[in-house]
Design a protein around this motif. Structure first.
Motif, PDB file in Angstrom:
ATOM      1  N   GLU A  77       0.812  -1.212   0.000  1.00 48.37           N
ATOM      2  CA  GLU A  77       0.000   0.000   0.000  1.00 48.37           C
ATOM      3  C   GLU A  77       0.841   1.256   0.000  1.00 48.37           C
ATOM      4  O   GLU A  77       0.335   2.352  -0.071  1.00 48.37           O
ATOM      5  CB  GLU A  77      -0.919   0.001   1.232  1.00 48.37           C
ATOM      6  CG  GLU A  77      -1.871  -1.176   1.245  1.00 48.37           C
ATOM      7  CD  GLU A  77      -2.570  -1.326   2.574  1.00 48.37           C
ATOM      8  OE1 GLU A  77      -2.464  -0.420   3.412  1.00 48.37           O
ATOM      9  OE2 GLU A  77      -3.219  -2.346   2.786  1.00 48.37           O
ATOM     10  N   GLY A  78       2.168   1.111   0.138  1.00 43.71           N
ATOM     11  CA  GLY A  78       3.038   2.278   0.132  1.00 43.71           C
ATOM     12  C   GLY A  78       3.012   3.081   1.420  1.00 43.71           C
ATOM     13  O   GLY A  78       3.506   4.179   1.475  1.00 43.71           O
ATOM     14  N   VAL A  79       2.423   2.540   2.486  1.00 41.26           N
ATOM     15  CA  VAL A  79       2.411   3.239   3.758  1.00 41.26           C
ATOM     16  C   VAL A  79       3.489   2.658   4.641  1.00 41.26           C
ATOM     17  O   VAL A  79       3.978   1.573   4.418  1.00 41.26           O
ATOM     18  CB  VAL A  79       1.037   3.130   4.475  1.00 41.26           C
ATOM     19  CG1 VAL A  79      -0.037   3.789   3.664  1.00 41.26           C
ATOM     20  CG2 VAL A  79       0.678   1.703   4.762  1.00 41.26           C
ATOM     21  N   SER A  80       3.855   3.397   5.657  1.00 40.82           N
ATOM     22  CA  SER A  80       4.889   2.945   6.563  1.00 40.82           C
ATOM     23  C   SER A  80       4.473   1.640   7.219  1.00 40.82           C
ATOM     24  O   SER A  80       3.349   1.481   7.666  1.00 40.82           O
ATOM     25  CB  SER A  80       5.124   4.008   7.637  1.00 40.82           C
ATOM     26  OG  SER A  80       6.159   3.624   8.485  1.00 40.82           O
ATOM     27  N   GLY A  81       5.395   0.705   7.241  1.00 43.70           N
ATOM     28  CA  GLY A  81       5.120  -0.579   7.855  1.00 43.70           C
ATOM     29  C   GLY A  81       4.862  -1.676   6.845  1.00 43.70           C
ATOM     30  O   GLY A  81       4.728  -2.818   7.210  1.00 43.70           O
ATOM     31  N   THR A  82       4.797  -1.363   5.561  1.00 49.23           N
ATOM     32  CA  THR A  82       4.645  -2.386   4.538  1.00 49.23           C
ATOM     33  C   THR A  82       6.025  -2.820   4.106  1.00 49.23           C
ATOM     34  O   THR A  82       7.022  -2.175   4.430  1.00 49.23           O
ATOM     35  CB  THR A  82       3.869  -1.832   3.325  1.00 49.23           C
ATOM     36  OG1 THR A  82       4.651  -0.809   2.716  1.00 49.23           O
ATOM     37  CG2 THR A  82       2.508  -1.316   3.714  1.00 49.23           C
ATOM     38  N   PRO A  83       6.143  -3.905   3.333  1.00 48.51           N
ATOM     39  CA  PRO A  83       7.466  -4.319   2.874  1.00 48.51           C
ATOM     40  C   PRO A  83       8.185  -3.237   2.076  1.00 48.51           C
ATOM     41  O   PRO A  83       9.402  -3.190   2.063  1.00 48.51           O
ATOM     42  CB  PRO A  83       7.158  -5.535   2.000  1.00 48.51           C
ATOM     43  CG  PRO A  83       5.870  -6.068   2.525  1.00 48.51           C
ATOM     44  CD  PRO A  83       5.105  -4.861   2.986  1.00 48.51           C
ATOM     45  N   PRO A  96       0.001   2.165  15.974  1.00 45.35           N
ATOM     46  CA  PRO A  96      -0.471   2.085  14.591  1.00 45.35           C
ATOM     47  C   PRO A  96      -0.035   3.245  13.699  1.00 45.35           C
ATOM     48  O   PRO A  96      -0.281   3.216  12.503  1.00 45.35           O
ATOM     49  CB  PRO A  96      -1.992   2.094  14.755  1.00 45.35           C
ATOM     50  CG  PRO A  96      -2.214   2.923  15.972  1.00 45.35           C
ATOM     51  CD  PRO A  96      -1.051   2.599  16.888  1.00 45.35           C
ATOM     52  N   THR A  97       0.629   4.248  14.245  1.00 45.55           N
ATOM     53  CA  THR A  97       0.942   5.442  13.464  1.00 45.55           C
ATOM     54  C   THR A  97       2.121   5.217  12.529  1.00 45.55           C
ATOM     55  O   THR A  97       3.051   4.468  12.845  1.00 45.55           O
ATOM     56  CB  THR A  97       1.253   6.631  14.397  1.00 45.55           C
ATOM     57  OG1 THR A  97       2.380   6.292  15.209  1.00 45.55           O
ATOM     58  CG2 THR A  97       0.056   6.954  15.269  1.00 45.55           C
ATOM     59  N   PRO A  98       2.114   5.865  11.345  1.00 46.12           N
ATOM     60  CA  PRO A  98       3.221   5.720  10.401  1.00 46.12           C
ATOM     61  C   PRO A  98       4.428   6.565  10.805  1.00 46.12           C
ATOM     62  O   PRO A  98       4.298   7.504  11.600  1.00 46.12           O
ATOM     63  CB  PRO A  98       2.630   6.221   9.079  1.00 46.12           C
ATOM     64  CG  PRO A  98       1.581   7.192   9.495  1.00 46.12           C
ATOM     65  CD  PRO A  98       1.024   6.661  10.793  1.00 46.12           C
ATOM     66  N   CYS A  99       5.572   6.252  10.244  1.00 48.69           N
ATOM     67  CA  CYS A  99       6.789   7.023  10.499  1.00 48.69           C
ATOM     68  C   CYS A  99       6.674   8.408   9.863  1.00 48.69           C
ATOM     69  O   CYS A  99       5.986   8.588   8.858  1.00 48.69           O
ATOM     70  CB  CYS A  99       8.011   6.310   9.924  1.00 48.69           C
ATOM     71  SG  CYS A  99       8.499   4.847  10.849  1.00 48.69           S
ATOM     72  N   SER A 100       7.385   9.372  10.456  1.00 45.75           N
ATOM     73  CA  SER A 100       7.389  10.734   9.926  1.00 45.75           C
ATOM     74  C   SER A 100       8.548  10.960   8.968  1.00 45.75           C
ATOM     75  O   SER A 100       8.705  12.056   8.454  1.00 45.75           O
ATOM     76  CB  SER A 100       7.459  11.744  11.077  1.00 45.75           C
ATOM     77  OG  SER A 100       8.677  11.581  11.789  1.00 45.75           O
ATOM     78  N   GLY A 101       9.361   9.979   8.749  1.00 46.97           N
ATOM     79  CA  GLY A 101      10.518  10.103   7.864  1.00 46.97           C
ATOM     80  C   GLY A 101      11.578   9.081   8.236  1.00 46.97           C
ATOM     81  O   GLY A 101      11.304   8.115   8.945  1.00 46.97           O
ATOM     82  N   GLN A 102      12.778   9.324   7.761  1.00 46.17           N
ATOM     83  CA  GLN A 102      13.899   8.432   8.055  1.00 46.17           C
ATOM     84  C   GLN A 102      14.341   8.598   9.516  1.00 46.17           C
ATOM     85  O   GLN A 102      14.133   9.655  10.114  1.00 46.17           O
ATOM     86  CB  GLN A 102      15.073   8.750   7.119  1.00 46.17           C
ATOM     87  CG  GLN A 102      14.777   8.489   5.667  1.00 46.17           C
ATOM     88  CD  GLN A 102      14.481   7.022   5.416  1.00 46.17           C
ATOM     89  OE1 GLN A 102      15.139   6.138   5.947  1.00 46.17           O
ATOM     90  NE2 GLN A 102      13.467   6.756   4.608  1.00 46.17           N
ATOM     91  N   PRO A 103      14.986   7.574  10.094  1.00 45.77           N
ATOM     92  CA  PRO A 103      15.524   7.718  11.451  1.00 45.77           C
ATOM     93  C   PRO A 103      16.546   8.859  11.519  1.00 45.77           C
ATOM     94  O   PRO A 103      17.447   8.929  10.688  1.00 45.77           O
ATOM     95  CB  PRO A 103      16.178   6.371  11.726  1.00 45.77           C
ATOM     96  CG  PRO A 103      15.433   5.409  10.852  1.00 45.77           C
ATOM     97  CD  PRO A 103      15.110   6.195   9.607  1.00 45.77           C
ATOM     98  N   GLY A 117      15.279   6.080  15.425  1.00 44.14           N
ATOM     99  CA  GLY A 117      13.902   6.291  15.024  1.00 44.14           C
ATOM    100  C   GLY A 117      13.654   7.618  14.354  1.00 44.14           C
ATOM    101  O   GLY A 117      14.476   8.545  14.433  1.00 44.14           O
ATOM    102  N   CYS A 118      12.508   7.689  13.697  1.00 39.35           N
ATOM    103  CA  CYS A 118      12.043   8.958  13.141  1.00 39.35           C
ATOM    104  C   CYS A 118      11.658   9.851  14.319  1.00 39.35           C
ATOM    105  O   CYS A 118      11.522   9.381  15.453  1.00 39.35           O
ATOM    106  CB  CYS A 118      10.854   8.726  12.208  1.00 39.35           C
ATOM    107  SG  CYS A 118       9.353   8.148  13.041  1.00 39.35           S
ATOM    108  N   GLN A 119      11.463  11.128  14.060  1.00 39.63           N
ATOM    109  CA  GLN A 119      11.156  12.049  15.151  1.00 39.63           C
ATOM    110  C   GLN A 119       9.848  11.691  15.848  1.00 39.63           C
ATOM    111  O   GLN A 119       9.752  11.761  17.079  1.00 39.63           O
ATOM    112  CB  GLN A 119      11.109  13.480  14.623  1.00 39.63           C
ATOM    113  CG  GLN A 119      12.470  13.972  14.156  1.00 39.63           C
ATOM    114  CD  GLN A 119      12.441  15.385  13.654  1.00 39.63           C
ATOM    115  OE1 GLN A 119      11.797  16.246  14.247  1.00 39.63           O
ATOM    116  NE2 GLN A 119      13.136  15.639  12.555  1.00 39.63           N
TER     117      GLN A 119
END
Length: 183
Positions: A77-83, A96-103, A117-119
């Motif tokens: 699905e292109g959302v954070s947490g998919t392969p 359940p929240t997606p990442c805000s960017g790169q660590p 981690g991301c911010q």
């Protein structure tokens, strides 16, 4: 002489696997990873947050391999947490929240176990730790760790958990400070 022509012995490259062994299947690999995960993390008592993050990452990869072997991969699905876009190590498995960017930061707990981690997830993790610290990664913009630290002060511990919060350890640091000033 016997008159039988000599045969050349098969040549092998040093360090190369023998060609007689078949390549393990995805299913076999998923089974091995799953067995190793259970052996390592089957008993979760006494583990720190970094061990949980490692266990979550290994478990997610074992499930991906297993689903691929069974030809039942989920649609990306292109959302954070998919392969396609894995979540950062600081993201709690139940968050359940997606990442805000790169660590961009490293969060350390009181025993110096760490997770990059991301911010967004770093602030949520820091808010959930007693005695946690945050440090910017070398590629982070100046002030990133300070922003995460300040954001964590306004976040309640384990914010994805619902329910009434009345005790100090269930409230954000800002809420606890305001409670003390009001008395």
């Amino acid at each position: 002489m016997t008159g039988i022509p000599a045969e050349q012995a098969p040549t092998t490259t040093v360090g190369a696997p023998p060609s007689a062994l078949p390549e393990p299947s995805d299913l076999h690999t998923a089974i091995r990873v799953g067995q190793k995960m259970l052996a390592t993390y089957g008993n979760t008592s006494g583990y720190d947050i970094y061990a949980y993050a490692q266990a979550h990452g290994g478990l997610a990869e074992a499930l991906r391999i297993l689903l691929r072997a069974l030809n039942a991969e989920p649609a990306a699905e292109g959302v954070s947490g998919t392969p396609d876009t894995p979540r950062c190590p600081a993201a709690h498995p139940e968050d359940p929240t997606p990442c805000s960017g790169q660590p961009t930061v490293t969060v350390l707990d009181a025993k110096n176990a760490s997770a990059d981690g991301c911010q967004h997830h770093a602030a949520r993790l820091l808010a959930s730790l007693d005695g946690g610290r945050v440090y910017g990664l070398p590629h982070a913009t100046p002030g990133t760790a300070i922003r995460v630290f300040k954001a964590a002060a306004s976040i309640r511990p384990f914010p994805w958990v619902d329910g009434p919060r009345t005790r100090d350890e269930q409230l954000s640091r800002e809420e606890v400070r305001a409670r003390g000033e009001g008395q």
